[in-house]
Write a protein that holds these residues in place. Structure first.
Motif, mmCIF file in Angstrom:
data_model
loop_
_atom_site.group_PDB
_atom_site.id
_atom_site.type_symbol
_atom_site.label_atom_id
_atom_site.label_comp_id
_atom_site.label_asym_id
_atom_site.label_seq_id
_atom_site.Cartn_x
_atom_site.Cartn_y
_atom_site.Cartn_z
ATOM 1 N N ASP A 1 -46.423 33.154 33.981
ATOM 2 C CA ASP A 1 -47.633 32.518 34.501
ATOM 3 C C ASP A 1 -47.227 31.497 35.559
ATOM 4 O O ASP A 1 -46.708 30.430 35.240
ATOM 5 N N ALA A 2 -47.446 31.850 36.825
ATOM 6 C CA ALA A 2 -47.211 30.931 37.948
ATOM 7 C C ALA A 2 -45.816 30.322 37.922
ATOM 8 O O ALA A 2 -45.637 29.109 38.111
ATOM 9 N N GLY A 3 -44.816 31.148 37.693
ATOM 10 C CA GLY A 3 -43.440 30.678 37.714
ATOM 11 C C GLY A 3 -42.901 30.226 36.377
ATOM 12 O O GLY A 3 -41.702 29.953 36.247
ATOM 13 N N LEU A 4 -43.745 30.123 35.355
ATOM 14 C CA LEU A 4 -43.306 29.749 34.010
ATOM 15 C C LEU A 4 -43.144 31.013 33.176
ATOM 16 O O LEU A 4 -44.115 31.730 32.927
ATOM 17 N N ILE A 5 -41.926 31.286 32.763
ATOM 18 C CA ILE A 5 -41.625 32.476 31.961
ATOM 19 C C ILE A 5 -41.447 32.050 30.510
ATOM 20 O O ILE A 5 -40.621 31.186 30.192
ATOM 21 N N THR A 6 -42.226 32.662 29.639
ATOM 22 C CA THR A 6 -42.159 32.390 28.212
ATOM 23 C C THR A 6 -41.464 33.544 27.513
ATOM 24 O O THR A 6 -41.761 34.711 27.789
ATOM 25 N N LEU A 7 -40.547 33.221 26.622
ATOM 26 C CA LEU A 7 -39.865 34.245 25.828
ATOM 27 C C LEU A 7 -39.925 33.851 24.366
ATOM 28 O O LEU A 7 -39.538 32.741 23.999
ATOM 29 N N ASN A 8 -40.432 34.764 23.537
ATOM 30 C CA ASN A 8 -40.382 34.568 22.090
ATOM 31 C C ASN A 8 -38.928 34.729 21.652
ATOM 32 O O ASN A 8 -38.318 35.781 21.878
ATOM 33 N N ILE A 9 -38.352 33.706 21.033
ATOM 34 C CA ILE A 9 -36.927 33.758 20.711
ATOM 35 C C ILE A 9 -36.594 34.835 19.687
ATOM 36 O O ILE A 9 -35.419 35.175 19.509
ATOM 37 N N ALA A 10 -37.611 35.401 19.032
ATOM 38 C CA ALA A 10 -37.359 36.507 18.107
ATOM 39 C C ALA A 10 -36.764 37.709 18.841
ATOM 40 O O ALA A 10 -36.120 38.562 18.219
ATOM 41 N N GLU A 11 -36.954 37.775 20.175
ATOM 42 C CA GLU A 11 -36.371 38.870 20.946
ATOM 43 C C GLU A 11 -34.851 38.802 20.968
ATOM 44 O O GLU A 11 -34.191 39.769 21.314
ATOM 45 N N ALA A 12 -34.281 37.649 20.610
ATOM 46 C CA ALA A 12 -32.828 37.514 20.536
ATOM 47 C C ALA A 12 -32.272 37.951 19.189
ATOM 48 O O ALA A 12 -31.049 37.960 18.995
ATOM 49 N N TYR B 1 -42.358 36.975 38.745
ATOM 50 C CA TYR B 1 -42.127 35.767 39.549
ATOM 51 C C TYR B 1 -41.875 36.131 41.010
ATOM 52 O O TYR B 1 -42.457 35.526 41.920
ATOM 53 N N TYR B 2 -41.042 37.140 41.250
ATOM 54 C CA TYR B 2 -40.723 37.494 42.631
ATOM 55 C C TYR B 2 -41.864 38.254 43.315
ATOM 56 O O TYR B 2 -41.903 38.309 44.550
#
Length: 375
Positions: free
Chosen positions: A155-166, A196-197
């Motif tokens: 969202d507008a340059g802010l990337i959210t990652l759920n840490i469960a993906e790790a 983002y890009y």
């Protein structure tokens, strides 16, 4: 990823290494050189670079210690305490548990690999503190309340990652439930950085018309498109898209193709750096030598077919022989090749300055990463 060697003993070292296994020299990756540097530690804990040629002064990233164990270096005169990858992390997970500490470590390793590729191509990767309007920031969140879902997204340059993906086991469980052929931590980051890009390279630029001709009109209602996709996915998506998810909306098609472009370019760089040559790629045919596709090349489609597809077939054959799934479970139709070629041209024109990229120059003091508050 190219190969690296120790500056002192010339033994092979790897991108993630913090010390040389052969001579025990301290190691650090220098983003400005895209190279691994070797150091001795003096009695005061200072670093002396073991290079035969004079080099600018360097210091460790502030995240050098556990749990991140970042091995990237920072210019000695840089006012920022963190490396160019770590300074994009705006929110980290709570470190109260060993699991979260391990997840954060894995996520930052993947993010450094992502950053390496982008920097090697010459694409800017400013943090939000360096470019508040156009920079990028990551927040790594833990879902602690079952009623409050943490969704990975941009969202507008802010990337959210759920840490469960790790968590490898949980991620594999989700992959199977979603019937996805491929789901990795690095893949998530590549996909989200693609969004983002899009903002930096496509939005409000001369590329927008060609983008819409290839990917569709991004002004289509996103929420409705996503709902329609999950209710009734396109049956013949394989003919025009790189994944089923890519078919839901032009933005997702772009992000999936961007991630795929990074995937194959990184794979080719690794294969080329190791000197991979396939003498029997095509029975009775000429040998195929892995080659990176330069950004000024105007024949990406042909190069992918000539170089990447044989390499990917070899990788799959090796995976099967070792008892694993295909590492490259994709089929790339002509329509996707055209989309990848478009991304290739957009990146090349941007880094050469032929088409302006949307970045700013405003700088503010860097904010340290903060812990995600627990609800």
């Amino acid at each position: 990823m190219k190969t690296f060697c120790c500056e002192r003993c010339h033994a092979r070292v790897f991108f993630e290494n913090v010390s040389c296994n052969a001579c025990e020299a301290e190691l650090g990756f220098v983003p400005g050189e895209l190279a691994m540097a070797s150091f001795e530690v003096d009695a005061r804990g200072g670093l002396k670079r073991l290079s035969k040629t004079p080099r600018p002064g360097l210091r460790r990233c502030a995240n050098h210690e556990a749990p991140v164990l970042c091995n990237w270096m920072v210019d000695a005169d840089d006012a920022q305490p963190q490396c160019v990858s770590c300074r994009t992390t705006q929110v980290r997970p709570s470190l109260a548990t060993a699991a979260n500490r391990a997840y954060w470590f894995r996520i930052e390793v993947a993010k450094r690999q992502l950053a390496y590729s982008l920097l090697s191509w010459g694409l800017p990767l400013p943090s939000k503190a360096e470019d508040p309007q156009h920079g990028v920031a990551f927040q790594f969140l833990e879902q602690v309340d079952p009623a409050k879902t943490v969704l990975t997204g941009h969202d507008a340059g802010l990337i959210t990652l759920n840490i469960a993906e790790a968590d490898d086991a949980r991620r594999e469980q989700v992959r199977a439930q979603m019937r996805e052929p491929y789901r990795t931590l690095l893949g998530h980051l590549r996909h989200e950085i693609g969004h983002y890009y899009w903002d930096r390279l496509i939005r409000d630029t001369p590329w927008l018309g060609e983008f819409r001709a290839l990917f569709g009109d991004e002004r289509t209602d996103y929420a409705k498109a996503l709902k329609k996709h999950y209710a009734s996915p396109i049956a013949d998506w394989q003919q025009r898209f790189v994944s089923a998810y890519a078919s839901c909306h032009p933005w997702e098609d772009w992000a999936e193709c961007w991630a795929h472009y990074m995937h194959l370019q990184d794979g080719l760089e690794t294969a080329a750096s190791w000197g991979l040559q396939l003498d029997h790629a095509v029975p009775g045919g000429m040998p195929v030598r892995a080659e990176v596709i330069p950004h000024d090349a105007d024949d990406l489609q042909r190069r992918v077919v000539r170089s990447w597809l044989p390499v990917s077939q070899f990788i799959n054959a090796m995976s099967r022989s070792l008892g694993g799934r295909d590492s490259y479970p994709f089929v790339v139709p002509d329509a996707v090749l055209d989309k990848l070629a478009f991304i290739h041209r957009v990146i090349g024109a941007g880094v050469r300055g032929e088409v302006a990229m949307t970045f700013g120059s405003a700088r503010e003091p860097e904010a340290e990463s903060v812990e995600c508050p627990t609800p």
